[in-house]
Structures are given as C-alpha cells and as structure tokens.
Write a protein that holds these residues in place. Structure first.
Motif, PDB file in Angstrom:
ATOM      1  N   ALA A  96       3.119  -3.170  -8.436  1.00  0.00           N
ATOM      2  CA  ALA A  96       3.596  -3.614  -9.751  1.00  0.00           C
ATOM      3  C   ALA A  96       2.437  -3.878 -10.709  1.00  0.00           C
ATOM      4  O   ALA A  96       2.628  -4.472 -11.769  1.00  0.00           O
ATOM      5  CB  ALA A  96       4.442  -4.881  -9.592  1.00  0.00           C
ATOM      6  N   ASP A  97       1.227  -3.432 -10.376  1.00  0.00           N
ATOM      7  CA  ASP A  97       0.070  -3.689 -11.243  1.00  0.00           C
ATOM      8  C   ASP A  97       0.203  -2.942 -12.569  1.00  0.00           C
ATOM      9  O   ASP A  97       0.658  -1.797 -12.595  1.00  0.00           O
ATOM     10  CB  ASP A  97      -1.226  -3.235 -10.556  1.00  0.00           C
ATOM     11  CG  ASP A  97      -1.595  -4.132  -9.388  1.00  0.00           C
ATOM     12  OD1 ASP A  97      -0.812  -5.054  -9.079  1.00  0.00           O
ATOM     13  OD2 ASP A  97      -2.659  -3.907  -8.789  1.00  0.00           O
ATOM     14  N   PRO A  98      -0.232  -3.562 -13.682  1.00  0.00           N
ATOM     15  CA  PRO A  98      -0.080  -2.931 -15.007  1.00  0.00           C
ATOM     16  C   PRO A  98      -0.802  -1.582 -15.138  1.00  0.00           C
ATOM     17  O   PRO A  98      -0.368  -0.734 -15.908  1.00  0.00           O
ATOM     18  CB  PRO A  98      -0.696  -3.951 -15.973  1.00  0.00           C
ATOM     19  CG  PRO A  98      -0.982  -5.169 -15.194  1.00  0.00           C
ATOM     20  CD  PRO A  98      -0.785  -4.918 -13.751  1.00  0.00           C
ATOM     21  N   ASP A  99      -1.877  -1.380 -14.363  1.00  0.00           N
ATOM     22  CA  ASP A  99      -2.571  -0.095 -14.450  1.00  0.00           C
ATOM     23  C   ASP A  99      -1.874   0.992 -13.632  1.00  0.00           C
ATOM     24  O   ASP A  99      -2.332   2.134 -13.582  1.00  0.00           O
ATOM     25  CB  ASP A  99      -4.043  -0.238 -14.033  1.00  0.00           C
ATOM     26  CG  ASP A  99      -4.222  -0.896 -12.683  1.00  0.00           C
ATOM     27  OD1 ASP A  99      -3.292  -1.604 -12.233  1.00  0.00           O
ATOM     28  OD2 ASP A  99      -5.282  -0.704 -12.064  1.00  0.00           O
ATOM     29  N   HIS A 100      -0.746   0.640 -12.996  1.00  0.00           N
ATOM     30  CA  HIS A 100       0.039   1.623 -12.244  1.00  0.00           C
ATOM     31  C   HIS A 100       1.458   1.781 -12.800  1.00  0.00           C
ATOM     32  O   HIS A 100       2.030   2.856 -12.709  1.00  0.00           O
ATOM     33  CB  HIS A 100       0.098   1.238 -10.758  1.00  0.00           C
ATOM     34  CG  HIS A 100      -1.254   1.203 -10.117  1.00  0.00           C
ATOM     35  ND1 HIS A 100      -1.692   2.173  -9.258  1.00  0.00           N
ATOM     36  CD2 HIS A 100      -2.287   0.335 -10.265  1.00  0.00           C
ATOM     37  CE1 HIS A 100      -2.950   1.899  -8.885  1.00  0.00           C
ATOM     38  NE2 HIS A 100      -3.326   0.794  -9.486  1.00  0.00           N
ATOM     39  N   VAL A 101       2.010   0.702 -13.366  1.00  0.00           N
ATOM     40  CA  VAL A 101       3.380   0.772 -13.908  1.00  0.00           C
ATOM     41  C   VAL A 101       3.412   0.761 -15.441  1.00  0.00           C
ATOM     42  O   VAL A 101       4.470   0.942 -16.032  1.00  0.00           O
ATOM     43  CB  VAL A 101       4.281  -0.381 -13.390  1.00  0.00           C
ATOM     44  CG1 VAL A 101       4.343  -0.386 -11.873  1.00  0.00           C
ATOM     45  CG2 VAL A 101       3.817  -1.740 -13.912  1.00  0.00           C
ATOM     46  N   GLY A 205      -2.493   4.357  -3.468  1.00  0.00           N
ATOM     47  CA  GLY A 205      -2.386   3.152  -4.300  1.00  0.00           C
ATOM     48  C   GLY A 205      -3.577   2.242  -4.039  1.00  0.00           C
ATOM     49  O   GLY A 205      -4.592   2.662  -3.462  1.00  0.00           O
ATOM     50  N   ASP A 206      -3.454   0.991  -4.443  1.00  0.00           N
ATOM     51  CA  ASP A 206      -4.616   0.095  -4.438  1.00  0.00           C
ATOM     52  C   ASP A 206      -4.992  -0.471  -3.077  1.00  0.00           C
ATOM     53  O   ASP A 206      -5.935  -1.260  -2.981  1.00  0.00           O
ATOM     54  CB  ASP A 206      -4.409  -1.039  -5.441  1.00  0.00           C
ATOM     55  CG  ASP A 206      -4.781  -0.593  -6.851  1.00  0.00           C
ATOM     56  OD1 ASP A 206      -5.151   0.576  -7.022  1.00  0.00           O
ATOM     57  OD2 ASP A 206      -4.705  -1.424  -7.780  1.00  0.00           O
ATOM     58  N   VAL A 207      -4.303  -0.078  -2.004  1.00  0.00           N
ATOM     59  CA  VAL A 207      -4.808  -0.476  -0.689  1.00  0.00           C
ATOM     60  C   VAL A 207      -6.137   0.228  -0.416  1.00  0.00           C
ATOM     61  O   VAL A 207      -6.929  -0.208   0.412  1.00  0.00           O
ATOM     62  CB  VAL A 207      -3.806  -0.201   0.471  1.00  0.00           C
ATOM     63  CG1 VAL A 207      -2.547  -1.035   0.302  1.00  0.00           C
ATOM     64  CG2 VAL A 207      -3.474   1.272   0.607  1.00  0.00           C
ATOM     65  N   GLY A 256      -6.390   4.504  -5.044  1.00  0.00           N
ATOM     66  CA  GLY A 256      -5.825   3.873  -6.239  1.00  0.00           C
ATOM     67  C   GLY A 256      -6.803   3.921  -7.404  1.00  0.00           C
ATOM     68  O   GLY A 256      -6.432   4.118  -8.559  1.00  0.00           O
ATOM     69  N   HIS A 257      -8.075   3.734  -7.075  1.00  0.00           N
ATOM     70  CA  HIS A 257      -9.167   3.848  -8.045  1.00  0.00           C
ATOM     71  C   HIS A 257     -10.336   4.481  -7.306  1.00  0.00           C
ATOM     72  O   HIS A 257     -10.567   4.159  -6.148  1.00  0.00           O
ATOM     73  CB  HIS A 257      -9.584   2.480  -8.586  1.00  0.00           C
ATOM     74  CG  HIS A 257      -8.475   1.756  -9.285  1.00  0.00           C
ATOM     75  ND1 HIS A 257      -8.278   1.846 -10.644  1.00  0.00           N
ATOM     76  CD2 HIS A 257      -7.495   0.966  -8.807  1.00  0.00           C
ATOM     77  CE1 HIS A 257      -7.220   1.115 -10.965  1.00  0.00           C
ATOM     78  NE2 HIS A 257      -6.723   0.578  -9.868  1.00  0.00           N
ATOM     79  N   GLY A 258     -11.064   5.344  -8.001  1.00  0.00           N
ATOM     80  CA  GLY A 258     -12.234   5.945  -7.374  1.00  0.00           C
ATOM     81  C   GLY A 258     -11.970   7.367  -6.932  1.00  0.00           C
ATOM     82  O   GLY A 258     -11.134   8.054  -7.514  1.00  0.00           O
TER      83      GLY A 258
HETATM   84 ZN   LIG Z   1      -4.986  -0.534  -9.612  1.00  0.00          ZN
END
Ligand SMILES: [Zn+2]
Length: 327
Positions: A96-101, A205-207, A256-258
């Motif tokens: 539910a992070d803003p940079d994903h939703v 995702g961010d895991v 998720g990033h990178g």
């Molecule tokens: Zn993120």
C-alpha cells in the motif's frame, strides 16, 4: 549475477527508451521521465516512476504490477501505450506504499476491465465503471482506507476493486499463469510477490530493495522474520542459469527499487539480511537496549553498500520485530 545476465542487461540498457520528455505538461506536477526496459518478448519493466513497475502485454490486454507514484502516472500511461495498443486490464499492487499505489487511479482510468461482456463471470463492467481492475491483498485496501474519523488520502477510484486473503491467488492471461503470492508480515502486512510463470519473471515489490537495507514497516505489520521468509520464497521459486551459466537464461527478479536480479543476487541479499538479524538477536538476548545494539553496529560490513541511514532504520525494525527470547 552471471556473466550471461550481465551481458543481456547491458544490451537491454542500450535499448532503453525514454518517455515523458516530449509530453504535454498540463499537470501542476509535471510528469517525470520514466525508463522502459524489455526483459522478455512480452514483459517490460518501467523504472523511474517511484517503485519499479512490471508490465506484461498480450492479446488479453496489459497486466501491470504496481502503479508507481502519482506524479509519474501520466508518463507511465504514455509509456505503456507505446508498448501495446491493448487496454490495461489489471493493476496488481504489491503493497500500500504511495510509490506503488499512487498511480492506481490514473492507470485504472486509462484501462478497461475484462468484465464488460454481458453474462461474464465476476464483477460486471458497469459496477467498475469500465476501468481496469485493481487487485491487492486485503490489507492493502485496509491500509489505503481511512482510519475511523479521518479522511483517506486516496479517492475511491484508486482503491483495489478485488482483494484476496489466501496464500495464493492466480490468473491465466496472455498465455501464461500469473501467481500472486501473499507474504504476510514482511515489508508490511499486505505484501504480495507476483510470478509470471512462462515469462519466468518475479516481481518482488519492496521485500527486495537493492538500493538499501530492506524497509520493514513495523507500525504497518512488517517483521524481520516475515521479510526473510519472503526473500526465501523468491530464492525457492527462482532458477538460475545452471549448469550453463554463460547463457542469457534463468528467472529474473524485479526489485521494488533498484536493479533486476537473478537468484544468486537475491540469495546474497537474503544472507546479508539474515546475518544482521542474527547479530541483533544475539545482542538483544544479552539484555541490551536498542541504543546499545545500534552502538555495537550489527550491520557492519554492509553499511557502505546500503547506507548508514538505512542501516539505522533496519536495525531498529529488526530489534522491534524480533520475538522476545530468553537469555
Ligand atoms: Zn517502494
């Protein structure tokens, strides 16, 4: 990372297309440029729009994993339009992070639900207003909804239209099985990883965040042991290019990033996370306070790579989310 994959990514990087620069900028917040990287004939990654975005295309339409941040959404839609003339059918949120939703509303409105034909199974197109469906873990909807007495930061049209609470949700679209796997209590309490079985691509995702130590949001139900379980799940599903390591083959894992990873990269990251967890656990068992544990620098050896600020937050989250153990 294997030599073969490195070579493939170098070739792909040379073919990166930049979108957004020539777009009409009518929004108060100008859309940022995004980068599109082709991973498979029908699978792309969009970077630079907040969290990394996975895009699967085919005759059934466009399936997207994560919608990026709100200010980039129009640039993301423009990039997707250049990849496929088909409508966006599904947006799958990994948290539910803003940079994903943040891009949910714009991407959904730019799309068209699969359920428009009279008599089709599932929610009717009329009910959804014809827009693309948004799928997430049940907890993502709860996190995006307003706590009692407050206003949600998101409009109703940005909310998931379909949620699940089972360990595995699946679909078969564009000629391949798509598994959405719930990872409880990892980065948050609503994480999903998405596996495209024929493309052999995992969207983590961010895991998995190769830029920093994993972000574990303890206040929103994240935990270190759930984080390690999620990384182990990725390692278990992925297959590296063996025995012929020079081939451009093996499962690709979108972080998720990178950067994009192979199985060895994720295993290395998992080992790093586990080593730091074990150090914090051993220190905590001796009765040390959080500040005493931080002073002992349990993230040593990895700080230069992943950052001191990130290390501090990570150690804190590990300390707080470890189950209490006796000395
Ligand atoms: Zn993120």
């Amino acid at each position: 990372m294997t030599f073969g994959l490195k070579r493939m990514l170098a070739v792909a990087a040379a073919a990166i297309l930049t979108f957004g620069a020539t777009m009409a900028r009518t929004d108060a917040q100008a859309p940022r440029d995004v980068e599109v990287l082709q991973l498979r004939p029908n699978f792309f990654m969009i970077a630079g729009a907040g969290g990394n975005i996975g895009v699967q295309i085919g005759e059934d339409g466009v399936i997207i994993v994560d919608a990026g941040a709100a200010p980039s959404a129009t640039a993301v839609v423009a990039a997707i339009r250049k990849l496929s003339p088909q409508p966006i059918r599904y947006i799958i949120d990994t948290s539910a992070d803003p940079d994903h939703v943040g891009g949910n509303e714009t991407l959904s409105k730019a799309g068209q639900t699969l359920f428009t034909a009279p008599g089709s199974i599932g929610i009717t197109g009329d009910f959804l207003g014809g827009v693309a469906s948004i799928l997430s873990a049940q907890k993502v909807l709860e996190r995006m909804s307003a706590p009692t007495g407050r206003t949600s930061p998101y409009p109703v049209t940005a909310m998931p239209t379909e949620t699940f609470d089972d360990p595995r949700k699946y679909m078969y679209l564009n000629g391949e099985g798509i598994e959405v796997l719930l990872q409880p209590a990892a980065h948050t309490d609503g994480d999903a990883i998405v596996f495209f079985r024929r493309s052999d691509v995992l969207v983590a995702g961010d895991v998995l965040d190769t830029n920093r130590f994993p972000v574990i949001d303890v206040a929103r139900g994240g935990s270190i042991n759930g984080e390690i379980a999620a990384l182990n799940r990725l390692v278990d599903i992925a297959i590296p290019s063996v025995p012929i390591v020079s081939r451009d083959a093996g499962t690709l894992i979108v972080s998720g990033h990178g950067r994009i990873c192979d199985q060895y990269d994720v295993a290395e990251y998992r080992d790093m996370v586990t080593i730091v967890r074990d150090r914090v656990r051993d220190l905590k068992k001796t009765g040390m306070t959080l500040n005493q544990v931080k002073a002992a620098s349990p993230a040593r050896g990895y700080i230069r790579r992943y950052g001191a600020e990130s290390a501090d937050k990570f150690v804190e989250a590990v300390y707080q989310s470890l189950p209490q153990e006796k000395r």
